[in-house]
Write an enzyme that holds these catalytic residues in place. Structure first.
Site, PDB file in Angstrom:
ATOM      1  N   HIS A  76     -36.656  -5.892  39.412  1.00  0.00           N
ATOM      2  CA  HIS A  76     -35.673  -5.691  38.350  1.00  0.00           C
ATOM      3  C   HIS A  76     -36.390  -5.410  37.047  1.00  0.00           C
ATOM      4  CE1 HIS A  76     -31.761  -7.485  40.130  1.00  0.00           C
ATOM      5  NE2 HIS A  76     -32.439  -6.798  41.026  1.00  0.00           N
ATOM      6  N   TYR A 205     -26.081 -12.139  32.555  1.00  0.00           N
ATOM      7  CA  TYR A 205     -25.872 -13.464  31.973  1.00  0.00           C
ATOM      8  C   TYR A 205     -24.715 -13.326  30.980  1.00  0.00           C
ATOM      9  CZ  TYR A 205     -30.456 -15.008  33.727  1.00  0.00           C
ATOM     10  OH  TYR A 205     -31.515 -15.358  34.527  1.00  0.00           O
ATOM     11  N   PRO A 293     -31.420 -24.100  35.156  1.00  0.00           N
ATOM     12  CA  PRO A 293     -31.770 -22.830  35.803  1.00  0.00           C
ATOM     13  C   PRO A 293     -31.553 -21.569  34.964  1.00  0.00           C
ATOM     14  CG  PRO A 293     -29.732 -23.702  36.717  1.00  0.00           C
ATOM     15  CD  PRO A 293     -30.247 -24.739  35.781  1.00  0.00           C
ATOM     16  N   LYS A 297     -36.797 -20.512  35.700  1.00  0.00           N
ATOM     17  CA  LYS A 297     -38.198 -20.914  35.603  1.00  0.00           C
ATOM     18  C   LYS A 297     -38.658 -21.933  36.655  1.00  0.00           C
ATOM     19  CE  LYS A 297     -39.455 -18.288  32.344  1.00  0.00           C
ATOM     20  NZ  LYS A 297     -39.580 -17.040  33.088  1.00  0.00           N
ATOM     21  N   TYR A 385     -39.070 -14.280  29.787  1.00  0.00           N
ATOM     22  CA  TYR A 385     -38.347 -14.083  31.046  1.00  0.00           C
ATOM     23  C   TYR A 385     -39.276 -13.569  32.156  1.00  0.00           C
ATOM     24  CZ  TYR A 385     -34.297 -13.330  34.015  1.00  0.00           C
ATOM     25  OH  TYR A 385     -33.381 -13.408  35.046  1.00  0.00           O
TER      26      TYR A 385
HETATM   27  C1  PHB Z   1     -30.391 -16.964  41.243  1.00  0.00           C
HETATM   28  O1  PHB Z   1     -30.385 -15.802  41.702  1.00  0.00           O
HETATM   29  O2  PHB Z   1     -30.179 -17.934  41.973  1.00  0.00           O
HETATM   30  C2  PHB Z   1     -30.648 -17.188  39.807  1.00  0.00           C
HETATM   31  C3  PHB Z   1     -30.981 -16.109  39.005  1.00  0.00           C
HETATM   32  C4  PHB Z   1     -31.217 -16.308  37.656  1.00  0.00           C
HETATM   33  C5  PHB Z   1     -31.126 -17.581  37.120  1.00  0.00           C
HETATM   34  C6  PHB Z   1     -30.803 -18.659  37.922  1.00  0.00           C
HETATM   35  C7  PHB Z   1     -30.558 -18.461  39.278  1.00  0.00           C
HETATM   36  O3  PHB Z   1     -31.350 -17.762  35.795  1.00  0.00           O
END
Ligand code: PHB
Ligand code: APR
Length: 392
Positions: A76, A205, A293, A297, A385
């Site tokens: 990505h 997000y 989450p 990280k 990130y």
């Molecule tokens: C996930 O794909 O489980 C995932 C992706 C990004 C995050 C947290 C979990 O910030």
């Protein structure tokens, strides 16, 4: 008790930390035994995080366990922030001079590591019970455990506590030796795995007036989606129809419905243990720290810890140089605290805390507006990130 077994490094826990440590030590010609209290199929199927930092993916590749990640992982080059009904794409590659992240499930990393350990004749024991760590203040720490009903003893030179947040390693250290830094958040995440193509090919997000939502994925056919919910919410309160309606509302319609393969609620917490060592017992990964989450990280920090720990153990065991082992905790914690800061910041930016004043609410959206309008601010998000550099 049967005759004592012997190894150089005894490892408690076969999550990403324990397995990768065992693999990295093996590459240095150092023996280890991994003791895991769950079955192999349980750890291989446990759905967890799924975003791998640039440096962590390179490390797995360099260590010879990245072939499937390269083939099946989704690279990505950007992520999206969604608020006030508008999607803002953040170009990670452009902002970080070429770095990106790979979307690849943690349980796939675990499968790859188990396969590599077993192919190399590694000693990974699943379904062992009652692991206890003894004599770690001396030069020959021992792991006591029960395997198929038989009590066993493993004598080691060093022990790595890689047994996650609920493991026994951290609580084994005498009270008062460790300091804990803890923050709990007034919300949880309701997560689902659905057999449906993700509605966007990059992560989204979202900060909606009703709270956070996240669109992620595991493959072009499987979506992983999350919603902010009450910390003590009961999944029984959430019918599939209610989950989809809420996801669609918060993600501006970007959620493709499909059969739900899994759903559950996770609490959000920031936690750090200092130091990450007591005598010859070293803590790594979730055994020492957890992050909410939002910054993706958790697994990446675990990988960073064992990268350092493997190097430090190699210097001590093969060259008698204990400098890196002595500074393992301080060096690891420097990077961990930066990831803690980032995870806390992403969490604060994107969630509804519930006790905001109208001022706080306006300020939070101003933070988002500023972020997407400033290359400097976006570059800061992007470099965190994709993963900050490893300290040596
Ligand atoms: C996930 O794909 O489980 C995932 C992706 C990004 C995050 C947290 C979990 O910030
Ligand atoms: N004895 C043996 N094994 C144990 C014990 C015990 N007493 N307690 C826990 N374990 C095992 C767990 O079953 C698990 O397989 O230790 C392992 C710890 O693995 P993780 O929890 O995955 O922790 P870690 O390897 O540090 O990886 C961190 O996991 O929770 C996610 O978000 C987190 O992505 C991060 C990653």
């Amino acid at each position: 008790m049967t005759a004592a077994l012997r190894t150089q490094v005894g490892i408690v826990g076969a999550g990403p930390s324990g397995l990768l440590l065992s693999h990295l030590l093996h590459l240095e010609g150092i023996e280890s035994v991994v003791l895991e209290d769950r079955t192999r199929s349980y750890v291989e199927e446990r759905i967890r995080a799924g975003v791998i930092e640039h440096g962590a993916a390179a490390l797995l590749e360099d260590a010879g366990v990245g072939a499937r990640l390269r083939r099946e992982g989704l690279r990505h080059t950007g992520v999206n922030l969604h608020f006030h009904g508008v999607n803002h794409r953040i170009d990670l590659v452009d902002l970080t001079d070429g770095k990106a992240v790979t979307v690849y499930g943690q349980h796939e990393v675990v499968k790859d590591l188990i396969a590599a350990r077993l192919a190399a004749g590694g000693d990974v024991r699943f379904d062992v019970k009652g692991v206890a760590i003894h004599d770690f203040k001396g030069t020959a720490p021992e792991l006591h455990f029960v395997e198929q009903g038989q009590p066993k003893k493993l004598v080691c030179d060093f022990v790595a506590g890689c047994d996650g947040f609920h493991g026994i390693s951290r609580p084994t250290v005498p009270a008062g030796e460790l300091r804990f830094f803890d923050r709990q958040y007034p919300f949880g995440w309701l997560g689902i795995l659905a057999k449906a193509p993700p509605a966007c090919d990059e992560l989204i997000y979202a900060r909606h007036a009703d709270g956070f939502a996240l669109l992620s994925m595991r493959s072009p056919e499987i979506s992983r989606l999350y919603l902010q919910c009450e910390p003590d919410d009961d999944i029984a309160n959430w019918s599939d129809a209610r989950i989809w309606a809420e996801l669609k509302r918060r993600l501006g319609g970007l959620a493709t419905e499909g059969p739900m393969l899994q759903k559950g609620i996770t609490a959000m917490r920031s936690f750090v243990t200092e130091p990450m060592q007591s005598g010859r017992l070293f803590l790594a990964g979730d055994a020492a720290h957890i992050v909410p989450p939002t910054g993706a990280k958790g697994m990446n920090l675990a990988i960073g810890d064992v990268r350092l720990l493997a190097r430090a153990l190699e210097a001590q065991i093969k060259r008698g140089d204990g400098t890196k082992l002595d500074t393992y905790s301080t060096t690891a914690l420097r990077r961990i605290w930066k990831a803690q800061r980032f995870s806390w910041w992403m969490t604060s930016l994107l969630h509804k805390f519930g006790d905001e004043t109208p001022f706080d609410e306006r300020r939070q959206f101003a933070d988002l507006e500023y972020l997407v309008s400033s290359r400097a601010a976006l570059a800061s998000l992007a470099e965190n990130y994709v993963g900050l550099p490893y300290d040596d």
